[in-house]
Every structure is written in C-alpha cells, then in structure tokens.
Design a protein around this motif. Sequence first.
Motif, PDB file in Angstrom:
ATOM      1  N   PHE A 107       0.837  -1.034  -0.099  1.00 27.42           N
ATOM      2  CA  PHE A 107       0.100  -0.103  -0.021  1.00 27.42           C
ATOM      3  C   PHE A 107       0.882   1.233  -0.119  1.00 27.42           C
ATOM      4  CE2 PHE A 107       0.298   1.363   4.573  1.00 27.42           C
ATOM      5  CZ  PHE A 107       0.931   0.074   5.126  1.00 27.42           C
ATOM      6  N   PHE A 108       0.148   2.354  -0.246  1.00 24.36           N
ATOM      7  CA  PHE A 108       1.003   3.793  -0.203  1.00 24.36           C
ATOM      8  C   PHE A 108       0.517   4.639   0.927  1.00 24.36           C
ATOM      9  CE2 PHE A 108       1.541   7.881  -2.274  1.00 24.36           C
ATOM     10  CZ  PHE A 108       2.874   7.868  -2.557  1.00 24.36           C
ATOM     11  N   GLN A 143     -10.789   2.008   1.426  1.00 23.74           N
ATOM     12  CA  GLN A 143     -11.773   0.980   1.397  1.00 23.74           C
ATOM     13  C   GLN A 143     -10.763  -0.367   0.941  1.00 23.74           C
ATOM     14  OE1 GLN A 143     -15.088   2.421  -1.142  1.00 23.74           O
ATOM     15  NE2 GLN A 143     -16.406   1.198   0.039  1.00 23.74           N
ATOM     16  N   ALA A 144     -10.064   0.156  -0.268  1.00 26.17           N
ATOM     17  CA  ALA A 144      -9.350  -0.993  -0.866  1.00 26.17           C
ATOM     18  C   ALA A 144      -8.320  -1.709  -0.009  1.00 26.17           C
ATOM     19  CB  ALA A 144      -8.821  -0.584  -2.292  1.00 26.17           C
ATOM     20  N   VAL A 162      -6.835   1.322  12.964  1.00 26.69           N
ATOM     21  CA  VAL A 162      -7.653   1.945  11.930  1.00 26.69           C
ATOM     22  C   VAL A 162      -8.679   2.788  12.829  1.00 26.69           C
ATOM     23  CG1 VAL A 162      -9.200   1.522  10.036  1.00 26.69           C
ATOM     24  CG2 VAL A 162      -7.109   0.122  10.285  1.00 26.69           C
ATOM     25  N   VAL A 163      -8.662   4.174  12.273  1.00 28.64           N
ATOM     26  CA  VAL A 163      -9.712   4.847  13.074  1.00 28.64           C
ATOM     27  C   VAL A 163     -10.714   5.212  12.234  1.00 28.64           C
ATOM     28  CG1 VAL A 163      -8.402   5.439  15.275  1.00 28.64           C
ATOM     29  CG2 VAL A 163      -8.594   6.897  13.034  1.00 28.64           C
ATOM     30  N   GLY A 164     -10.461   5.403  10.743  1.00 26.68           N
ATOM     31  CA  GLY A 164     -11.434   5.845   9.742  1.00 26.68           C
ATOM     32  C   GLY A 164     -11.046   5.128   8.539  1.00 26.68           C
ATOM     33  N   ILE A 165     -12.281   5.228   7.771  1.00 29.47           N
ATOM     34  CA  ILE A 165     -11.938   4.646   6.330  1.00 29.47           C
ATOM     35  C   ILE A 165     -12.661   5.533   5.331  1.00 29.47           C
ATOM     36  CG2 ILE A 165     -13.013   2.733   4.915  1.00 29.47           C
ATOM     37  CD1 ILE A 165     -13.143   0.984   7.237  1.00 29.47           C
ATOM     38  N   THR A 166     -11.776   5.661   4.335  1.00 31.04           N
ATOM     39  CA  THR A 166     -12.007   6.756   3.295  1.00 31.04           C
ATOM     40  C   THR A 166     -12.521   6.021   2.056  1.00 31.04           C
ATOM     41  OG1 THR A 166     -11.238   8.549   1.992  1.00 31.04           O
ATOM     42  CG2 THR A 166      -9.612   7.035   2.795  1.00 31.04           C
ATOM     43  N   GLY A 167     -13.025   6.692   1.055  1.00 25.49           N
ATOM     44  CA  GLY A 167     -13.365   5.966  -0.173  1.00 25.49           C
ATOM     45  C   GLY A 167     -12.292   5.537  -0.775  1.00 25.49           C
ATOM     46  N   LYS A 168     -12.532   5.162  -2.184  1.00 30.03           N
ATOM     47  CA  LYS A 168     -11.485   4.234  -3.116  1.00 30.03           C
ATOM     48  C   LYS A 168     -10.583   5.478  -3.350  1.00 30.03           C
ATOM     49  CE  LYS A 168     -10.889   1.029  -6.272  1.00 30.03           C
ATOM     50  NZ  LYS A 168     -11.042   0.465  -7.504  1.00 30.03           N
ATOM     51  N   LEU A 169      -9.288   5.076  -2.962  1.00 32.70           N
ATOM     52  CA  LEU A 169      -8.373   6.016  -3.348  1.00 32.70           C
ATOM     53  C   LEU A 169      -6.957   5.075  -3.512  1.00 32.70           C
ATOM     54  CD1 LEU A 169      -7.309   9.243  -3.704  1.00 32.70           C
ATOM     55  CD2 LEU A 169      -6.587   9.167  -1.305  1.00 32.70           C
ATOM     56  N   VAL A 170      -6.273   5.615  -4.705  1.00 35.78           N
ATOM     57  CA  VAL A 170      -5.039   4.628  -4.909  1.00 35.78           C
ATOM     58  C   VAL A 170      -3.990   5.421  -5.343  1.00 35.78           C
ATOM     59  CG1 VAL A 170      -6.425   2.749  -5.528  1.00 35.78           C
ATOM     60  CG2 VAL A 170      -5.876   4.336  -7.237  1.00 35.78           C
ATOM     61  N   SER A 171      -2.724   4.920  -5.354  1.00 36.28           N
ATOM     62  CA  SER A 171      -1.560   5.650  -5.617  1.00 36.28           C
ATOM     63  C   SER A 171      -1.430   5.493  -7.201  1.00 36.28           C
ATOM     64  CB  SER A 171      -0.540   4.997  -4.894  1.00 36.28           C
ATOM     65  OG  SER A 171       0.060   3.841  -5.608  1.00 36.28           O
ATOM     66  N   SER A 172      -0.598   6.297  -7.707  1.00 40.27           N
ATOM     67  CA  SER A 172      -0.438   6.263  -8.838  1.00 40.27           C
ATOM     68  C   SER A 172       0.056   4.893  -9.519  1.00 40.27           C
ATOM     69  CB  SER A 172       0.797   7.202  -9.355  1.00 40.27           C
ATOM     70  OG  SER A 172       1.925   7.034  -8.900  1.00 40.27           O
ATOM     71  N   SER A 173       0.643   4.120  -8.653  1.00 46.86           N
ATOM     72  CA  SER A 173       0.767   2.664  -9.343  1.00 46.86           C
ATOM     73  C   SER A 173      -0.455   1.897  -8.696  1.00 46.86           C
ATOM     74  CB  SER A 173       2.023   1.978  -8.801  1.00 46.86           C
ATOM     75  OG  SER A 173       2.156   2.251  -7.420  1.00 46.86           O
ATOM     76  N   GLY A 174      -1.625   2.306  -8.596  1.00 45.53           N
ATOM     77  CA  GLY A 174      -2.671   1.546  -8.251  1.00 45.53           C
ATOM     78  C   GLY A 174      -2.750   0.863  -6.905  1.00 45.53           C
ATOM     79  N   ASP A 175      -1.871   1.076  -5.841  1.00 48.75           N
ATOM     80  CA  ASP A 175      -1.910   0.453  -4.649  1.00 48.75           C
ATOM     81  C   ASP A 175      -2.801   1.361  -3.788  1.00 48.75           C
ATOM     82  OD1 ASP A 175       0.047  -1.364  -5.131  1.00 48.75           O
ATOM     83  OD2 ASP A 175       1.743   0.155  -4.817  1.00 48.75           O
ATOM     84  N   VAL A 177      -4.518   3.508  -0.839  1.00 51.87           N
ATOM     85  CA  VAL A 177      -3.736   4.485   0.126  1.00 51.87           C
ATOM     86  C   VAL A 177      -4.178   4.391   1.708  1.00 51.87           C
ATOM     87  CG1 VAL A 177      -3.705   6.905   0.397  1.00 51.87           C
ATOM     88  CG2 VAL A 177      -3.526   5.803  -1.914  1.00 51.87           C
ATOM     89  N   ALA A 178      -3.039   4.612   2.338  1.00 50.47           N
ATOM     90  CA  ALA A 178      -3.401   4.817   3.953  1.00 50.47           C
ATOM     91  C   ALA A 178      -2.874   6.155   4.272  1.00 50.47           C
ATOM     92  CB  ALA A 178      -2.825   3.620   4.752  1.00 50.47           C
TER      93      ALA A 178
END
Lengths: 403, 230
Positions: A107-108, A143-144, A162-175, A177-178
């Motif tokens: 992950f990123f 989420q991912a 983990v205290v919160g979950i955000t929507g779908k967000l990925v890095s530029s290589s598709g990993d 994000v946290a």
Amino acid sequence: MNLALRDIRHHRGRFVLTSIGLGLLLGVVISMGGIYRGLVADAMAILQSTGADLWVVQQNTNGPFAESSRIQEDLRYRIAAVPGVAQAAPLSFQSVQIERRGKPFRFFLIGYDYRPGLGLGGPPALIAGRPIAQKHYQMVVSQAMNMPLGDTIHLGLHDYTVVGITGKLVSSSGDPVAFVTLADAQDIQFKQENNAIRNDRARLDAWVAGLPGLGGAQERMLKARLAGLTESTHTVNTVVARLAPGAELGRIKAVIGRWNHLRALSTEEQVEILTKGMIEKARMQLGMFRIILLVISGVIISLIIYTSTLDKIRVIATLKLIGSQNRVIVAMILQQSLLMGLIAYFTGYVLVRLTHKNFPRRIELVPLDLQVLFVIVLVICTVASLVGIRKAMRVDPAEALGG
Amino acid sequence: MFAVEIAHLTKVYGQGETKVVAIADASFQVVPGELIAILGPSGSGKTTLLTSIGLINEPSQGRVVIDGQLLADDGWLPGVDLKRVRREKLGFIFQHHNLIPFLTALENVMVALEINGHSRAAAKARALELLAALNLSRRPHNYPAALSGGEAQRVAIARALANRPKVILADEPTAALDTENGKNVMAMLKQIAVENRSAVLVVTHDQRMVEGFDRIFEVRDGRIVKESKG
Ligand SMILES: Nc1ncnc2c1ncn2[C@@H]1O[C@H](COP(=O)(O)OP(=O)(O)OP(=O)(O)O)[C@@H](O)[C@H]1O
Ligand SMILES: [Mg+2]
C-alpha cells in the motif's frame, strides 16, 4: 423483406457464435481502453484529492510522484510566508510492503499534518469512523485496504489502529492508500531499531575519533551534530501550498524557485509529469494492442463476410438474373457485416460492464471512448464488407444457370 | 407488336483457336401468347439463344427487341437498364429451380415483386395468389430444401410469373422432373401463355414434351435448321 436477416436466420448458430467470438475480442479492446483511463484516474487521484495549487519539491526532480524528492519539513513556514500563499503543509509519501495473512500486501502511505486547519492532503471524505485525532498510532485507510475499523497493523516499530475509512483512493501505481500523521510516517520511514541506532552511532564516533587534530570539545560537538543529522527524521517529500484568491501562481513559483534546492510545480505541471512521463508508455502500449486487435477483428469480419458471400454466389447470381438492383445485393452484405459488428460490440460492452469491477486494476469506462469505438467498429465493418461486395458485384447472372 | 424479335443474332465465344460460334445468324419473331419450343442436341446453342434473349448474355452481332424496345444491336445498346427490363418484362425458369435457399416458398415469390417496387403487403397478396394458382397453398412457409422437385419448380414458375412478364424463358424446366411432373409443368406453361398473353419460349431436348406448342425451332450447331408447327 430483409435478405440479410433471412440469410442469417437460416444459419444463425454460425453467425451468432462468430459475433460473440468477436465480442470477446472487442471486450478486450474496451477493457484496454478502460485500463488506460483507469491508469490516468489512478495517477491523478492523490494529486486531485490533495487539492493543492503548488507542489514544492527538491530541485531538479519531478517529485514526489515520478521521482524521489526530499526537502526539510520546516520549509513549510518559509513557503507560508511568501505573499499570496494562503496555506502550506508538508506531505510524506512512501510505498510499504508488508506480510499480511501470509501474503505480501502493498500500500501507499501518506503522512500529513493531522491538525485541523493546518494540514493539506489528508484523507478525503470518510465513509466510516473518524479522522486521526492524535499525534501517534492512528490510521485512516482507504476502502481497498479491506481493513475494518479497530483493526491494527504493524509498521516500523509500532502498531497502528484503523480509526477511519475513506473511499476508494489509490496511488499512481494502483496501490491502496493509507494515512498516518506526518510524525508517524517519518518514524516509519526513518526510525531504526535501537540496536541499529547504537551501531551507527558507534561507527560515526569511531570515525570522528580517528580524525587527526580535533580537540575534545570539537570532537564532542561534531559527534552531536552528526548524530542530529543522521538521526533526524524531519524530512518530507513535498510541501504543498494553497494560494490566496487572486494570487499570481507564476510569480510565487518564481520566488520559491529562486531559493536554493527547491522547485515549485503547479498542478498543471504535475498533471503533465504524470500523464506525459509516467503513463505515456502504457498509453502507447495499450493503444497498440487495441489497434492490433481491431485490425484482427476487421480481418475476421472481412473473411467471414467474404466466405459467406462465396456461399451465396448462386443466390446473388439468381437475384441479378431476376433483375435485382445492385443496392439490394450490397445492402444484404453490408447489413450482415454491420450486424455482426453490432452484436460483437454489445457483447463486448456488456461483458466488460458486468466484470470491470473484478479486474485487479481500475477500469474506467468513459462514454466518449465507447462512442468512438462504436463508430470505429462500424467503419471497420463497412470496410470489411467491401471485399465481399466487390466479389458480389462481379458475379455474372449467368452463373445462376449452371447445374 | 412482337413480344420478342431477334434478327441476325450471332454469339461467338472465345477467340482464335478456342473460338466457338454458339449462335449463328438466328432470326425470328414471337407474338404475345405464343408458345415456342426450342429443340436441339446438347451443345447446339439452345441455352445461349435463350440467355441472349434473356439479356444476360451479350450477343456478338444482331439485334434483340423485347416488347418493342431495342436492347441489343451488335452488342448491348448503351444506356439501357437491362436489369430493369429483366425484372419488368422477363420471367426465368431453369432446369434447377434456382430458388433462394434461405427464403421460404412465399418469400421466394415475394422477392421478385419487392425488387420491382411492390409494397410488402401487395407482394404477399400477389405471391399467395400465385402459389394458390400453382397448387402450392399448402406449403407457403416451406424452405426450398423441404419441397419436392415438382413443388420447387412450381414455386420457380410462380416467381417467374410474379411481375406478369411479357416473355417467359424456360431452359429445360422439366429435365430434373419425372415424366408426370414434367408434363404438369409443360401444361402450366401452355396455360400461362394463353391466360397471361405471355410469349413463352421453352428449351428442351425431349421431343415428347413439345406437343401442343405453337411453333418448334430446331437448332443444330448454332443454326435454326427447322421451324415447324406443333
Ligand atoms: N461461357 C462459354 N464460354 C465458351 N463457350 C461456351 C460458353 N457457353 C457455351 N459455350 C459453348 O457454346 C456452345 C453452345 O452451348 P449451349 O450451352 O448454348 O448449348 P445447349 O444447346 O444449351 O446445350 P445443352 O443441351 O447441353 O444445355 C457449346 O459448344 C458450348 O461449349
Ligand atoms: Mg443448355
């Protein structure tokens, strides 16, 4: 009466199977376009969710997405002081790969200033839980990551919850994000185990002690400075800034660019770096595959239409004999070709629509792409039918007479 | 006015060594309603004669006039829409029925009407009427493959009659049928000549089939060598 449909009805199995086969091919073409769009969207995701106007990175780099960039955290204060800058905040980026449930898990990790009103580039809207509220050991995941609230993960020297979950967000290589606080991110990135620190310190001390001509006080001072430098974790990858309304981007960029060791990039420049530099090759690669597959589809359609025209030589000769206009015969062949393309296109489209969520990389179906492909498919079908039409036009009505 | 008029019609295939004179200097006229038989051994040029009149085989020399319209004069007359003449004025029947395999009996007849500008409904009505007249009402939705030889040939006749042609050209229409079905087809062609006032030209090499014809042309080596009353 539609001759094309009557003919197809007569051997619909062959026609439908061929069309569906072509549909699989077009499905690949569609998904490749979707993958490219997905790559672009992924590459831009962090850039967009950060929402900064200015990205200050290390000089002569295209950081922080394309290249590594390291600058000092406290530059944020200098940048914030430039007239026209409304807010500046540091960000740290790192790719992390750990073992989780027996499998490698990538992950990123983004470190940001979590304090309300002071940070930029933190998690976008949360869908569960709450934002990070303390300086250490809390985490917001996308989420991912597939991590429930309250789950923990061991990074560096500590556990993070983990205290919160955000929507779908990925890095530029598709990993996925946290997010952690900047301090935690720096810890995870730079802080070594105590043993390692002791080893390094001993090595440096030995080296300093070996330098000739140093007095005791000088030696002590040098040791302290070196330890401070090597153990410092106050490095970030970029400082992002938001400009005040009406501020001149070009002027502010120039001001910061004149400082040593820094480069200021506008969002447009980042987009340019991401698309031109990082995705261009993928775009060309995917584009080439798409063209090849479309050519193959065209050749297949053309072969099928041609052989089906050969099968119909006698029919065509009979039609000519009883006085059919050429357009009747052309329409019969062209309509079959177009129908084949239509069935194939919609088969491919439905297939990708139904499955695109299950692909490992994001597939973004852009309506314009789909419309353009649709037109291209129709053009290919028209061109592919020309060989058959040419053959049909040359059929002599006398050929209907033979036994 | 004649339904068919040919004058000094000559057809030469190939050149030099392979040159074949399939039709040499044939001339005759046929009036509407006349039933003509063209008799001759294999290779004598019967089909060539018929296809030249049928506007699918360009004559080398001579003239072809259909229903008063000059169409060939030492080759096709330029600017004539031969397909249009074929669909409006000519009806073809062949040894092999030449039905379109992916169309039903009814659709095979309808297609001839639709390409000649009839609406779908009009074409269907006329096609059903023709099938009924040819005793085919029971199988309008059969494909050719599911018809007997005699039935298929009758569908072909229905198609040839669809546009009420001035001239019907039949090349060995009975050759693929047994004697009884053959006799039936010949009887129908006679009836058509009388009832529709069409000129009907039938090629055959079966002497027994030509009784009751108005005139009989005998062809040998591309020449009409004998003309007799039936
Ligand atoms: N397309 C062609 N090219 C060259 N020669 C041809 C062609 N068609 C027919 N011929 C020749 O012309 C002559 C007349 O042929 P045609 O088919 O008119 O004879 P036919 O009387 O109909 O014979 P059959 O009773 O066997 O059908 C024959 O010698 C034939 O070989
Ligand atoms: Mg013949």
